[in-house]
Design a protein around this motif. Structure first.
Motif, short mmCIF file in Angstrom:
data_model
loop_
_atom_site.label_atom_id
_atom_site.label_comp_id
_atom_site.label_asym_id
_atom_site.label_seq_id
_atom_site.Cartn_x
_atom_site.Cartn_y
_atom_site.Cartn_z
N GLU A 33 53.09 59.31 69.41
CA GLU A 33 53.87 60.12 68.48
C GLU A 33 54.14 59.33 67.22
O GLU A 33 54.67 58.23 67.26
N CYS A 40 57.83 62.63 74.47
CA CYS A 40 56.41 62.93 74.26
C CYS A 40 56.23 64.43 74.07
O CYS A 40 56.66 65.22 74.90
N ASN A 41 55.58 64.81 72.97
CA ASN A 41 55.37 66.24 72.71
C ASN A 41 54.24 66.83 73.54
O ASN A 41 54.09 68.04 73.60
N SER A 91 47.88 61.48 66.26
CA SER A 91 48.98 62.25 65.66
C SER A 91 48.56 62.82 64.31
O SER A 91 47.84 62.18 63.56
#
Ligand SMILES: [Zn+2]
Length: 137
Positions: A33, A40-41, A91
């Motif tokens: 990220e 955490c996405n 990212s």
């Protein structure tokens, strides 16, 4: 803003002072990220760890700043535009990209994506931040 997020932001800026650009890496899915966020996405894990990014990236799109939106803290930045940048680690973010004039943008438009890299920029009278520069060809 949660206390944990404030701590993440603080640590990020402390590292910038030492010349390190840090993201957060997830030990479960390896997702990185950046800018760093606590969770955490990708998988929702809350166990992300500090990870120094390489800074290597690709610039995917360019948006010229509106004249009125020129920010005073960017006064010593020179010519710049906003761009969608994809880090080597995966990212994607919208970032300030230096050295882009309207003419340069036209030249670049057909070549996108082009290589760029993260640089640490000292803002006028303020803290350091991360901007991107085009790689030399
Ligand atoms: Zn994850």
């Amino acid at each position: 803003m949660s206390i944990k997020l404030e701590k993440v932001v603080e640590t990020f800026y402390e590292n910038l002072e030492q010349g390190k650009i840090m993201g957060r890496k997830c030990p479960h899915c390896q997702n990185v990220e950046f800018p760093p966020v606590y969770a955490c996405n990708e998988c929702g894990s809350l166990e992300t760890e500090w990870y120094e990014i390489s800074g290597r990236a690709k610039l995917h799109s360019i948006v010229m700043p509106a004249a009125l939106s020129s920010k005073p803290e960017y006064k010593n930045l020179g010519k710049y535009a906003y761009g969608e940048v994809e880090l080597e680690e995966g990212s994607r973010l919208n970032a300030v990209v230096r050295g882009i004039t309207k003419k340069k943008r036209k030249e670049l438009q057909d070549k996108l994506p082009v290589n760029c890299h993260a640089s640490i920029f000292q803002r006028e009278g303020g803290y350091k931040t991360v901007v991107f520069d085009l790689d030399e060809e």
